[in-house]
Design a protein around this motif. Structure first.
Motif, PDB file in Angstrom:
ATOM      1  N   GLU A 318     -28.958 -27.536  36.592  1.00 33.60           N
ATOM      2  CA  GLU A 318     -28.081 -26.419  36.966  1.00 33.60           C
ATOM      3  C   GLU A 318     -28.874 -25.205  37.434  1.00 33.60           C
ATOM      4  O   GLU A 318     -28.488 -24.525  38.390  1.00 33.60           O
ATOM      5  CB  GLU A 318     -27.217 -26.002  35.768  1.00 33.60           C
ATOM      6  CG  GLU A 318     -26.290 -27.070  35.248  1.00 33.60           C
ATOM      7  CD  GLU A 318     -25.260 -27.518  36.265  1.00 33.60           C
ATOM      8  OE1 GLU A 318     -24.816 -26.688  37.065  1.00 33.60           O
ATOM      9  OE2 GLU A 318     -24.916 -28.715  36.257  1.00 33.60           O
ATOM     10  N   SER A 431     -20.169 -24.714  38.405  1.00 30.08           N
ATOM     11  CA  SER A 431     -21.530 -25.212  38.164  1.00 30.08           C
ATOM     12  C   SER A 431     -21.981 -26.064  39.360  1.00 30.08           C
ATOM     13  O   SER A 431     -21.249 -26.181  40.351  1.00 30.08           O
ATOM     14  CB  SER A 431     -21.611 -25.934  36.819  1.00 30.08           C
ATOM     15  OG  SER A 431     -20.686 -26.974  36.741  1.00 30.08           O
ATOM     16  N   TYR A 433     -22.138 -28.468  41.538  1.00 25.57           N
ATOM     17  CA  TYR A 433     -21.644 -29.611  42.313  1.00 25.57           C
ATOM     18  C   TYR A 433     -20.703 -29.118  43.399  1.00 25.57           C
ATOM     19  O   TYR A 433     -19.616 -28.602  43.096  1.00 25.57           O
ATOM     20  CB  TYR A 433     -20.941 -30.629  41.383  1.00 25.57           C
ATOM     21  CG  TYR A 433     -21.850 -30.956  40.232  1.00 25.57           C
ATOM     22  CD1 TYR A 433     -22.884 -31.882  40.394  1.00 25.57           C
ATOM     23  CD2 TYR A 433     -21.773 -30.237  39.040  1.00 25.57           C
ATOM     24  CE1 TYR A 433     -23.800 -32.103  39.378  1.00 25.57           C
ATOM     25  CE2 TYR A 433     -22.685 -30.457  38.020  1.00 25.57           C
ATOM     26  CZ  TYR A 433     -23.700 -31.389  38.197  1.00 25.57           C
ATOM     27  OH  TYR A 433     -24.613 -31.590  37.199  1.00 25.57           O
ATOM     28  N   CYS A 435     -17.936 -29.487  46.095  1.00 21.83           N
ATOM     29  CA  CYS A 435     -16.832 -30.468  46.075  1.00 21.83           C
ATOM     30  C   CYS A 435     -16.161 -30.716  47.421  1.00 21.83           C
ATOM     31  O   CYS A 435     -15.123 -31.367  47.462  1.00 21.83           O
ATOM     32  CB  CYS A 435     -15.778 -30.029  45.062  1.00 21.83           C
ATOM     33  SG  CYS A 435     -16.383 -30.145  43.389  1.00 21.83           S
ATOM     34  N   MET A 441     -13.828 -34.290  41.647  1.00 22.78           N
ATOM     35  CA  MET A 441     -14.578 -33.264  40.916  1.00 22.78           C
ATOM     36  C   MET A 441     -13.919 -31.895  41.105  1.00 22.78           C
ATOM     37  O   MET A 441     -13.966 -31.049  40.208  1.00 22.78           O
ATOM     38  CB  MET A 441     -16.039 -33.250  41.388  1.00 22.78           C
ATOM     39  CG  MET A 441     -16.965 -32.414  40.520  1.00 22.78           C
ATOM     40  SD  MET A 441     -17.143 -33.078  38.842  1.00 22.78           S
ATOM     41  CE  MET A 441     -17.707 -31.636  37.955  1.00 22.78           C
ATOM     42  N   THR A 444     -11.470 -31.799  38.553  1.00 20.93           N
ATOM     43  CA  THR A 444     -12.158 -31.630  37.265  1.00 20.93           C
ATOM     44  C   THR A 444     -12.481 -30.164  36.995  1.00 20.93           C
ATOM     45  O   THR A 444     -12.249 -29.652  35.895  1.00 20.93           O
ATOM     46  CB  THR A 444     -13.468 -32.455  37.271  1.00 20.93           C
ATOM     47  OG1 THR A 444     -13.137 -33.799  37.595  1.00 20.93           O
ATOM     48  CG2 THR A 444     -14.161 -32.393  35.938  1.00 20.93           C
ATOM     49  N   PHE A 445     -13.040 -29.492  37.997  1.00 19.17           N
ATOM     50  CA  PHE A 445     -13.326 -28.066  37.839  1.00 19.17           C
ATOM     51  C   PHE A 445     -12.018 -27.286  37.626  1.00 19.17           C
ATOM     52  O   PHE A 445     -11.944 -26.368  36.826  1.00 19.17           O
ATOM     53  CB  PHE A 445     -14.040 -27.513  39.078  1.00 19.17           C
ATOM     54  CG  PHE A 445     -15.533 -27.762  39.110  1.00 19.17           C
ATOM     55  CD1 PHE A 445     -16.319 -27.547  37.989  1.00 19.17           C
ATOM     56  CD2 PHE A 445     -16.161 -28.180  40.274  1.00 19.17           C
ATOM     57  CE1 PHE A 445     -17.701 -27.750  38.021  1.00 19.17           C
ATOM     58  CE2 PHE A 445     -17.537 -28.381  40.326  1.00 19.17           C
ATOM     59  CZ  PHE A 445     -18.311 -28.165  39.192  1.00 19.17           C
ATOM     60  N   SER A 448     -10.578 -27.897  33.990  1.00 15.50           N
ATOM     61  CA  SER A 448     -11.465 -27.736  32.829  1.00 15.50           C
ATOM     62  C   SER A 448     -10.910 -26.686  31.871  1.00 15.50           C
ATOM     63  O   SER A 448     -10.399 -25.653  32.307  1.00 15.50           O
ATOM     64  CB  SER A 448     -12.855 -27.307  33.324  1.00 15.50           C
ATOM     65  OG  SER A 448     -13.480 -26.480  32.373  1.00 15.50           O
ATOM     66  N   HIS A 453     -16.525 -25.633  34.913  1.00 14.39           N
ATOM     67  CA  HIS A 453     -17.761 -26.137  34.320  1.00 14.39           C
ATOM     68  C   HIS A 453     -17.662 -27.655  34.241  1.00 14.39           C
ATOM     69  O   HIS A 453     -16.565 -28.199  34.116  1.00 14.39           O
ATOM     70  CB  HIS A 453     -17.951 -25.522  32.933  1.00 14.39           C
ATOM     71  CG  HIS A 453     -19.338 -25.707  32.372  1.00 14.39           C
ATOM     72  ND1 HIS A 453     -20.465 -25.668  33.148  1.00 14.39           N
ATOM     73  CD2 HIS A 453     -19.771 -25.911  31.112  1.00 14.39           C
ATOM     74  CE1 HIS A 453     -21.535 -25.853  32.377  1.00 14.39           C
ATOM     75  NE2 HIS A 453     -21.137 -26.009  31.137  1.00 14.39           N
ATOM     76  N   HIS A 454     -18.814 -28.312  34.291  1.00 20.61           N
ATOM     77  CA  HIS A 454     -18.812 -29.778  34.303  1.00 20.61           C
ATOM     78  C   HIS A 454     -18.839 -30.371  32.899  1.00 20.61           C
ATOM     79  O   HIS A 454     -18.813 -31.581  32.734  1.00 20.61           O
ATOM     80  CB  HIS A 454     -20.031 -30.288  35.072  1.00 20.61           C
ATOM     81  CG  HIS A 454     -21.320 -29.813  34.456  1.00 20.61           C
ATOM     82  ND1 HIS A 454     -21.797 -28.550  34.672  1.00 20.61           N
ATOM     83  CD2 HIS A 454     -22.187 -30.397  33.611  1.00 20.61           C
ATOM     84  CE1 HIS A 454     -22.929 -28.386  33.987  1.00 20.61           C
ATOM     85  NE2 HIS A 454     -23.180 -29.491  33.327  1.00 20.61           N
ATOM     86  N   TRP A 458     -18.236 -34.899  33.893  1.00 19.20           N
ATOM     87  CA  TRP A 458     -19.137 -34.940  35.045  1.00 19.20           C
ATOM     88  C   TRP A 458     -18.571 -36.043  35.919  1.00 19.20           C
ATOM     89  O   TRP A 458     -19.166 -37.076  36.136  1.00 19.20           O
ATOM     90  CB  TRP A 458     -20.541 -35.270  34.549  1.00 19.20           C
ATOM     91  CG  TRP A 458     -21.623 -35.048  35.529  1.00 19.20           C
ATOM     92  CD1 TRP A 458     -21.880 -33.909  36.227  1.00 19.20           C
ATOM     93  CD2 TRP A 458     -22.632 -35.987  35.916  1.00 19.20           C
ATOM     94  NE1 TRP A 458     -22.984 -34.079  37.022  1.00 19.20           N
ATOM     95  CE2 TRP A 458     -23.466 -35.346  36.849  1.00 19.20           C
ATOM     96  CE3 TRP A 458     -22.921 -37.304  35.564  1.00 19.20           C
ATOM     97  CZ2 TRP A 458     -24.556 -35.968  37.442  1.00 19.20           C
ATOM     98  CZ3 TRP A 458     -24.005 -37.924  36.155  1.00 19.20           C
ATOM     99  CH2 TRP A 458     -24.819 -37.267  37.076  1.00 19.20           C
TER     100      TRP A 458
END
Ligand code: PTT
Ligand code: SF4
Length: 624
Positions: A318, A431, A433, A435, A441, A444-445, A448, A453-454, A458
């Motif tokens: 990171e 964080s 990645y 997208c 993902m 996912t972000f 969260s 955050h991952h 992940w």
């Protein structure tokens, strides 16, 4: 015999200087397990909705789990949680250091700080005593200096958590740090600590007790086998060499290595930043948390000492992504210097790298100029400006005062339609990645439980491993499964997830270790139910704080929908909005949440959260 818990919480009211011991409730152990589970339960029950995060009324929680400190493996961790000053919702982070083990040996499952001390203090915890000690001589000092002073005075084996000037000055992404490079609590847990006038916590367990273990022989056997398993993995040697920085090359190959404030997913100077370069030219050692067999702390030092000074820092993926490619740095010497500054000043590398990257982009686009920055020229690759900005952020000087607020508030303050370049979700910066090329993902972000955050998933690795087209429902069920393990099990049992995710130690083996510690007979289904309960309660907490809930709260930055990649093999790619909405619906359905993203009445009742229904409805938040 049951084990894993010391049986006591420590509650410290800093205003009245009173210390109370509270029995760890059996119902909490059963329904929330520990760590993040205890933290959200405490905040839900004790924090008045609308509490100002940096006021004495907020609570700062240090929560261990049943695994913390036990002789398993990778168990030297705890969760730091609070209402976040960055997002206004639930915030937490996970830190690995000897403090975690010592706290438990002192006899405490969890510490809660409330109120505010009338002068700077540090909190001394021993098995015999809990005291507030004057810390006026430490106030203003950097993290590493503070820890060295405390250890010189109290002994090398003392566990220390402390904040730097950034926490004292309430930078909204200040963290709590320990042992030269461990940092926890991205969503501003260090600022909450500073707002309470607490410079440090120390735990000295010299005369402490062992943590009760239900079946020690069985645990030893399981831990022995687990250690043998991870050491046999093909990737073990490579892991010891490059740790999390192995992700640099992989993210670049998949066009998700963030560069230039997430404008691109590839970086032309990647060779100078990747794991091989780090291992061959910069690394001089390794360190890890207690009970760790696969230490990920890569100790690196500057190579060109004449130009950069003799500086060292603990590099992780990171930090390389956010303080490297994302702000246009061209070598690891520069990343090391910036990383070390963040560690000494006590700020999160991810949010710092985002805030600086955002400012660099705005300056290059002519949206801000030297009048805004106080005469500072900014731009990608400008190492001297990045260095200056970090100090200005921590001390809240000039333009740094605005960056200290994080990208969401920066965008609101500057205006001019720049929100889409502000890389955060709910206020917490994204964080490492990018997208554009990773819609799963992006979800996912978005969803969260703490902002972008991952930690909870992940998912990008799963997303890239398989072709999910035509199987979108299964894709989101895979995301849910990952969250249940990572954000649920690992954050509540409180154990490092890296043996599982990086070296393929089976999840079932972790549950066996939990059972040997606690004497229970948990299976996967029960663990997943605890996890779903924790996720639902965190959601409800956000809704109660926001006074409503809309699916828009789960949207990622607009940039990923609007501005396609212009470099690399994925040139032209961006996230398809319809696909995103479809994925979000499947995700909500997997959990039994409605189309706004709030758990339904049926889901809440199934999880034993009936009290959430009445509480939300009493605040005019409709539960469907
Ligand atoms: C975590 C976040 C991460 S995630 C990194 S690098 W990573 C950054 N590290 C920082 C740093 O360093 N200095 C600094 N001033 N700020 C930093 N901010 C960033 O913080 C960390 C490891 C890592 S390294 C990861 S992924 C895993 N995280 C775990 C987790 O979250 N839960 C869990 N049960 N196990 C985990 N294992 C791994 O722990 P936050 P740490 Mg951290 C120099 O805290 O708030 O969660 O943010 O905890 O003890 O440093 O270990 O590639
Ligand atoms: Fe700590 Fe890293 Fe080991 Fe996990 S892998 S226990 S974070 S040193």
């Amino acid at each position: 015999m049951s084990g894993g818990y010391t049986g006591k919480f420590l509650k410290i009211d800093l205003t009245s200087e009173t210390v109370k011991e509270i029995e760890t409730p059996d119902a909490w152990k059963e329904k929330y397990l520990g760590g993040r589970g205890f933290a959200i339960k405490y905040l839900w029950e004790n924090l008045e909705a609308g509490t100002e995060p940096l006021s004495p009324d907020n609570a700062l929680i240090f929560a261990t789990g049943p695994i913390t400190g036990t002789p398993t493996l990778n168990s030297g961790k705890l969760v730091i949680a609070s209402k976040s000053p960055l997002t206004g919702g639930y915030g937490d982070g996970n830190i690995g250091t000897s403090f975690c083990v010592r706290l438990k040996n002192c006899g405490y499952d969890m510490v809660v700080l409330e109120g505010k001390a009338d002068h700077p203090v540090y909190i001394s915890i021993t098995p015999e005593n809990v005291e507030l000690k004057d810390a006026s001589n430490l106030w203003g000092k950097g993290v590493i200096k503070t820890e060295n002073i405390l250890k010189d005075k109290l002994g090398e084996r003392t566990g220390v958590l402390s904040i730097g000037p950034a926490g004292e000055n309430r930078v909204r992404y200040a963290t709590v740090l320990s042992e030269f490079g461990r940092s926890g609590g991205r969503p501003g847990m260090g600022a909450v600590m500073g707002s309470k006038n607490v410079k440090a916590l120390i735990a000295d367990s010299k005369n402490g007790k062992n943590i009760p273990i239900a079946d020690l022989e069985r645990l030893k056997e399981l831990a022995f086998n687990a250690r043998a398993t991870i050491k046999q993995r093909d990737f073990y040697k490579e892991w010891l060499k490059v740790g999390t920085t192995n992700a640099v090359r992989w993210t670049q190959e998949n066009s998700i290595f963030p560069s230039y404030n997430f404008q691109e997913g590839v970086y032309e100077h990647v060779d100078a930043l990747d794991g091989e370069t780090m291992a061959n030219d910069y690394k001089y050692g390794r360190k890890g948390c207690p009970f760790c067999q696969m230490p990920c702390g890569l100790l690196c030092e500057t190579k060109r000492k004449d130009k950069y000074g003799d500086i060292d820092a603990e590099l992780d993926y990171e930090n390389v992504a956010l303080l490297g490619s994302n702000i246009g740095m061209k070598n690891l010497d520069e990343v090391i210097v910036l990383n070390r500054l963040c560690d000494e000043l006590g700020i999160d590398t991810i949010s710092s790298g985002n805030s600086i990257g955002f400012a660099f982009e705005l300056f290059e686009k002519g949206i801000i100029d030297e009048e805004t920055t106080g005469g500072l020229e900014l731009g990608f690759g400008n190492f001297e400006a990045a260095k200056k900005l970090l100090k200005m952020i921590a001390n809240r000087e000039g333009f740094g005062d605005l960056l200290a607020e994080g990208t969401k508030r920066m965008a609101n303050e500057i205006g001019k339609g720049i929100e889409k370049f502000a890389m955060n979700v709910k206020g917490l910066e994204v964080s490492g990645y990018d997208c554009h090329n990773a819609p799963g993902m992006a979800v996912t972000f978005g969803v969260s439980p703490i902002g972008a955050h991952h930690k909870d998933a992940w998912f990008v690795a799963w997303e890239k491993r398989e072709d999910w087209s035509g199987r979108r429902k299964e894709e989101m069920e895979a995301l849910q499964r990952m969250q249940r393990i990572r954000g649920g099990f690992f954050e509540a049992a409180v154990m490092c997830r890296l043996p599982w995710i990086e070296l393929d130690l089976p999840f079932e083996d972790h549950i066996k270790m939990l059972n040997a510690v606690t004497g229970k007979t948990y299976d996967k289904k029960e663990i997943f139910e605890i996890s779903d309960r924790i996720y639902a309660l965190i959601r409800a907490f956000w809704a109660r704080e926001f006074g409503e809930w809309k699916r828009e709260h789960d949207y990622p930055p607009e940039r990923w929908f609007e501005d396609p990649l212009t470099e690399g093999p994925q040139e032209g790619v961006k996230v398809d909005r319809d696909l995103f909405e479809k994925l979000l619906n499947y995700y909500y359905q997997a959990y039994g949440w409605d189309e706004r993203g709030l758990p339904t009445e049926e889901t809440l009742k199934d999880l034993g959260l009936d009290f959430v229904v009445s509480e939300l409805e009493s605040r005019n938040i409709k539960v469907s």
